[in-house]
Design a protein around this motif. Structure first.
Motif, mmCIF file in Angstrom:
data_model
loop_
_atom_site.group_PDB
_atom_site.id
_atom_site.type_symbol
_atom_site.label_atom_id
_atom_site.label_comp_id
_atom_site.label_asym_id
_atom_site.label_seq_id
_atom_site.Cartn_x
_atom_site.Cartn_y
_atom_site.Cartn_z
ATOM 1 N N SER A 293 13.208 -11.441 8.544
ATOM 2 C CA SER A 293 12.007 -12.093 8.032
ATOM 3 C C SER A 293 10.978 -12.287 9.144
ATOM 4 N N GLN B 250 7.307 -10.604 9.323
ATOM 5 C CA GLN B 250 6.103 -11.412 9.487
ATOM 6 C C GLN B 250 5.311 -10.974 10.716
ATOM 7 N N SER B 251 6.038 -10.679 11.817
ATOM 8 C CA SER B 251 5.370 -10.235 13.035
ATOM 9 C C SER B 251 4.659 -8.903 12.820
ATOM 10 N N ALA C 285 1.578 -9.479 10.717
ATOM 11 C CA ALA C 285 0.511 -10.091 11.520
ATOM 12 C C ALA C 285 -0.149 -9.054 12.423
#
Length: 294
Positions: free
Chosen positions: A137, A141-142, A145
């Motif tokens: 997760s 998310q990284s 981004a």
């Protein structure tokens, strides 16, 4: 009850349970059974092995007519009832009831340890799965981004390039417009100048028609020849030739002509100019030949 066995005085404390190397595990008896006291046993240890806590020691001692709960004997037979009560065994009970030996307790301990190990393994697997899911997760998310940041940077660069291109186009258009306006202004100025000269010449021509005959040059033949030589160099003999601020047959300054561009006035002013500056047309010719102007 009197037993001819060697007495062992043991403490009914937690330390006794540790000495036995036992843990508190619950053993559910399906029926009454006989437990034989072994070397190293304590009431507290037996109570713990057979599913009771240490508070049951007093009841155990009372039910088995044990005056000193810290003193039991190796080989002593105890009845372990199916409701958890422990009493001294009679001869018939010893002969008829199954033995509640340490093997059943050991099996219970083994089963409990296996269950504990399986639970630990399951918890460990779940923790690993949770950790992996959290890592995945976080990585997702990284990545999202980073992708968003790259997209925003690309959009900003595109907007900057578009703005620069638009500014360059506007600047080029403004420069082109300024150049066109400058060219138009120059053309208008040249046309105005040409119109002014033409108007002045037309006006002067009209005026000089009546005045030409009124001016007579009294020059010798050599002076006339020198004068004609200069006119050919300056204008080719044209009364309307113009070069910037200079006008007419003798290319005199318009200020000299005082606004009168007629042929008669040009002849008169030219004679006056040469007489005052050089004294004669021959002298003016000599100066022109050495300097290229007069």
């Amino acid at each position: 009850m009197k037993l001819n066995k060697k007495a062992l005085k043991l403490t009914a404390t937690v330390a006794g349970a540790v000495a036995l190397g036992t843990v508190a595990t619950t053993v559910s008896a399906n029926a009454d059974s006989i437990y034989t006291v072994k070397s190293g046993d304590t009431l507290s240890g037996i109570s713990c092995q057979l599913g009771h806590d240490y508070a049951f020691v007093d009841t155990l001692a009372s039910n088995n007519n044990i005056a000193n709960k810290n003193l039991i004997y190796v080989g002593q037979k105890l009845v372990i009832k199916d409701d958890g009560e422990i009493t001294s065994a009679t001869a018939s009970q010893v002969a008829s009831l199954p033995s509640a030996s340490a093997s059943s307790t050991s099996q219970a301990q083994t089963d409990s340890a296996s269950a504990a190990s399986q639970a630990s393994s399951t918890a460990s697997d779940q923790a690993s799965a949770d950790s992996l899911a959290a890592a995945q997760s976080a990585a997702a998310q990284s990545a999202a981004a980073a992708s968003q940041a790259a997209l925003q940077s690309q959009q900003a660069a595109s907007q900057s390039a578009a703005a620069a291109s638009q500014a360059a186009a506007q600047s080029a258009a403004a420069a082109s417009q300024a150049a066109l306006q400058s060219q138009q202004a120059a053309s208008q100025s040249a046309a105005a100048t040409s119109t002014a000269y033409t108007t002045m010449a037309a006006t002067s021509t009209t005026t000089s028609t009546s005045s030409t005959s009124s001016y007579t040059s009294s020059l010798s033949s050599s002076e006339e020849a020198a004068k004609e030589w200069i006119t050919q160099k300056e204008s080719g003999g044209s009364y309307t030739a113009k070069n910037g601020n200079y006008y007419g047959k003798y290319q005199l300054s318009i200020s000299y002509l005082n606004g009168d561009l007629s042929a008669a006035n040009q002849e008169k002013v030219a004679d006056q100019y040469v007489a005052s500056r050089y004294g004669s047309w021959t002298a003016a010719q000599a100066f022109w030949e050495s300097h290229g102007w007069y």
